[in-house]
Design a protein around this motif. Structure first.
Motif, short mmCIF file in Angstrom:
data_model
loop_
_atom_site.label_atom_id
_atom_site.label_comp_id
_atom_site.label_asym_id
_atom_site.label_seq_id
_atom_site.Cartn_x
_atom_site.Cartn_y
_atom_site.Cartn_z
N GLU A 96 0.83 -1.21 0.00
CA GLU A 96 0.00 0.00 0.00
C GLU A 96 0.86 1.26 0.00
O GLU A 96 0.56 2.23 -0.70
CB GLU A 96 -0.94 0.00 1.20
N HIS A 97 1.93 1.24 0.77
CA HIS A 97 2.83 2.40 0.81
C HIS A 97 3.53 2.57 -0.54
O HIS A 97 3.70 3.69 -1.01
CB HIS A 97 3.86 2.23 1.93
N LEU A 98 3.95 1.46 -1.13
CA LEU A 98 4.59 1.51 -2.45
C LEU A 98 3.63 2.05 -3.50
O LEU A 98 4.01 2.90 -4.32
CB LEU A 98 5.10 0.14 -2.87
N ALA A 99 2.40 1.57 -3.49
CA ALA A 99 1.41 2.03 -4.48
C ALA A 99 1.17 3.53 -4.35
O ALA A 99 1.08 4.24 -5.36
CB ALA A 99 0.10 1.25 -4.31
N GLU A 100 1.08 4.02 -3.13
CA GLU A 100 0.87 5.45 -2.92
C GLU A 100 2.09 6.25 -3.39
O GLU A 100 1.95 7.30 -4.03
CB GLU A 100 0.59 5.75 -1.44
N ALA A 101 3.27 5.76 -3.11
CA ALA A 101 4.49 6.44 -3.55
C ALA A 101 4.58 6.48 -5.07
O ALA A 101 4.91 7.53 -5.66
CB ALA A 101 5.72 5.74 -2.97
N VAL A 102 4.27 5.39 -5.72
CA VAL A 102 4.31 5.32 -7.19
C VAL A 102 3.25 6.23 -7.79
O VAL A 102 3.50 6.96 -8.76
CB VAL A 102 4.15 3.87 -7.68
N ARG A 103 2.06 6.24 -7.21
CA ARG A 103 0.98 7.10 -7.70
C ARG A 103 1.40 8.57 -7.64
O ARG A 103 1.26 9.32 -8.61
CB ARG A 103 -0.30 6.87 -6.88
N LEU A 119 11.90 -2.93 -5.11
CA LEU A 119 11.44 -1.56 -4.89
C LEU A 119 10.98 -1.36 -3.45
O LEU A 119 10.24 -2.18 -2.90
CB LEU A 119 10.30 -1.22 -5.85
N VAL A 120 11.44 -0.28 -2.85
CA VAL A 120 11.02 0.13 -1.52
C VAL A 120 10.75 1.63 -1.56
O VAL A 120 11.09 2.31 -2.53
CB VAL A 120 12.08 -0.17 -0.44
N VAL A 121 10.17 2.13 -0.49
CA VAL A 121 9.97 3.57 -0.37
C VAL A 121 10.56 4.03 0.96
O VAL A 121 10.37 3.38 1.99
CB VAL A 121 8.49 3.98 -0.51
N ILE A 122 11.32 5.11 0.89
CA ILE A 122 11.80 5.78 2.09
C ILE A 122 10.76 6.85 2.41
O ILE A 122 10.47 7.70 1.58
CB ILE A 122 13.18 6.42 1.87
N GLU A 123 10.19 6.77 3.60
CA GLU A 123 9.20 7.75 4.04
C GLU A 123 9.84 8.62 5.10
O GLU A 123 10.41 8.12 6.08
CB GLU A 123 7.95 7.07 4.58
N ILE A 124 9.75 9.92 4.91
CA ILE A 124 10.36 10.88 5.81
C ILE A 124 9.27 11.72 6.46
O ILE A 124 8.50 12.40 5.76
CB ILE A 124 11.34 11.80 5.06
#
Length: 134
Positions: A96-103, A119-124
């Motif tokens: 879900e976090h990846l999908a939001e980041a990609v969107r 693929l990962v997402v760094i959330e700050i």
């Protein structure tokens, strides 16, 4: 990831919507800085900055090694105008976090980000803003 402790001023939000790159500074396990250019998105409603990358990338490994106390700085500059966003960071591969980041990335840069298998997402969670001429 907790919400950011600061609200982004309107001028800062406008500056950060331009489809530019920024530099992301993370700390290596030995404490030395690692600076790399990145594309990113800002969610003004939650105060989250998102950077997609590979799990094996140095920046992701640095954030993961820092644990819950990992701090980073992201700086976007344009001539004599710049903004730096600082905060706690975490790496996730949650779908879900990846999908939001990609969107968000696709909307900002008008193209999907690279999609490596790791693929990962760094959330700050932004808790400090520094800027000049905004």
């Amino acid at each position: 990831m907790s919400r950011a402790a600061v609200e982004l001023p309107a001028g800062t939000r406008a500056f950060l919507t331009r489809p530019r790159t920024a530099t992301l500074t993370t700390l290596r396990p030995d404490g030395t800085p690692h600076v790399t250019p990145v594309r990113f998105t800002v969610d003004a409603a939650t105060g989250l900055v998102r950077v997609t990358t590979r799990a094996g990338a140095r920046k992701a490994r640095n954030v993961a090694a820092g644990g819950p106390a990992a701090r980073v700085a992201l700086c976007q500059a344009d001539g004599f105008r710049w903004v730096t966003l600082e905060g706690r960071a975490a790496v996730t591969d949650d779908p879900e976090h990846l999908a939001e980041a990609v969107r968000r990335y696709t909307a900002r840069y008008r193209a999907a980000p690279p999609a490596p298998p790791d693929l990962v997402v760094i959330e700050i969670a932004v808790d400090r803003i520094l800027s000049l001429n905004l």
